[in-house]
Design an enzyme around this catalytic site. Structure first.
Site, PDB file in Angstrom:
ATOM      1  N   GLY A   1       0.845  -9.496   6.103  1.00 37.54           N
ATOM      2  CA  GLY A   1       0.350  -8.236   6.645  1.00 37.54           C
ATOM      3  C   GLY A   1      -1.099  -8.380   7.059  1.00 37.54           C
TER       4      GLY A   1
ATOM      5  CD  GLN B   1      -6.847  -7.666   6.257  1.00 34.46           C
ATOM      6  OE1 GLN B   1      -5.749  -7.244   6.577  1.00 34.46           O
ATOM      7  NE2 GLN B   1      -7.007  -8.633   5.360  1.00 34.46           N
TER       8      GLN B   1
ATOM      9  CB  CYS C   1      -6.506  -9.420   0.115  1.00 36.61           C
ATOM     10  SG  CYS C   1      -7.144  -8.575   1.568  1.00 36.61           S
ATOM     11  CG  LEU C   2      -4.537 -12.939   4.956  1.00 36.98           C
ATOM     12  CD1 LEU C   2      -4.001 -12.699   6.359  1.00 36.98           C
ATOM     13  CD2 LEU C   2      -4.320 -14.386   4.536  1.00 36.98           C
TER      14      LEU C   2
ATOM     15  CG  HIS D   1      -2.492  -5.186   0.529  1.00 36.88           C
ATOM     16  ND1 HIS D   1      -2.848  -5.939  -0.563  1.00 36.88           N
ATOM     17  CD2 HIS D   1      -3.295  -5.590   1.548  1.00 36.88           C
ATOM     18  CE1 HIS D   1      -3.835  -6.760  -0.213  1.00 36.88           C
ATOM     19  NE2 HIS D   1      -4.123  -6.572   1.066  1.00 36.88           N
ATOM     20  CD  GLU D   2      -1.908  -5.382   5.161  1.00 35.20           C
ATOM     21  OE1 GLU D   2      -3.068  -5.242   5.583  1.00 35.20           O
ATOM     22  OE2 GLU D   2      -1.556  -6.380   4.505  1.00 35.20           O
TER      23      GLU D   2
ATOM     24  CG  HIS E   1      -6.864  -3.858   4.274  1.00 37.75           C
ATOM     25  ND1 HIS E   1      -8.040  -4.458   3.889  1.00 37.75           N
ATOM     26  CD2 HIS E   1      -5.881  -4.709   3.888  1.00 37.75           C
ATOM     27  CE1 HIS E   1      -7.768  -5.614   3.287  1.00 37.75           C
ATOM     28  NE2 HIS E   1      -6.462  -5.786   3.278  1.00 37.75           N
TER      29      HIS E   1
HETATM   30 NI    NI Z   1      -5.448  -7.418   2.436  1.00 37.09          NI
END
Ligand code: NI
Length: 169
Positions: free
Chosen positions: A46, A51, A96-97, A138-139, A142
């Site tokens: 995701g 991000q 998380c990226l 999660h997204e 963000h």
């Molecule tokens: Ni993330």
């Protein structure tokens, strides 16, 4: 298509509440393509627009690489998502990226109903469970400027910040 640098903590854009998408045009379609390419290359399941430095309410998800052939969902694009209802609670171990080398246990609803629009601007309603429900929460976090770092225990947060401070010295 292009790979875009993924912003990492403590980049300020990650802590900002993202603005609604007002125009779904050719430029946004290119952004969506770039987000998928960037997410697959990372690799991740995701990615939210903040991000990649774009503070807009847009996210992409593709959980197929992690769903072990159980349930298959097509790659998902969700614009201006709103959580309509949440059900259940379970702990989920997430990464998380935007937080390299960090994972945390996070409490998530086990099922959620979410409304938004797809990449064509058509209304989209999802009734999600399992990994898809977790990825969506999660997204969407963000888009509110919330990271799993904010939801982790204070000890984990402290040690991650310390580790980063050492690295940047
Ligand atoms: Ni993330």
């Amino acid at each position: 298509m292009a790979l875009i640098d993924i912003r990492t903590y403590p980049d300020k854009v990650l802590g900002r509440k993202a603005a609604g998408v007002e125009q779904i045009d050719a430029r946004l379609q290119r952004v969506i393509e770039d987000m998928f390419e960037t997410m697959y290359a990372a690799p991740g399941i995701g990615l939210a627009a903040p991000q990649i430095g774009l503070s807009k309410r847009l996210l992409v998800i593709d959980i197929n690489s992690r769903s072990e052939g159980k349930e298959k969902y097509p790659p998902l694009v969700l614009i201006n998502p709103e959580i309509a209802a949440l059900e259940g609670e379970a702990e989920s171990e997430e990464g998380c990226l935007s937080l390299p080398d960090f994972t945390a246990k996070v409490n998530r609803a086990t099922r959620l109903f979410v409304k938004g629009v797809d990449r064509e601007g058509k209304p989209l309603e999802l009734d999600a469970t399992g990994l898809l429900a977790i990825a969506l929460q999660h997204e969407i976090d963000h888009l509110e400027g919330t990271l799993i770092l904010d939801k982790a225990s204070s000890i984990k947060r402290h040690f991650y910040k310390k580790k980063l401070a050492k690295k940047s010295r």
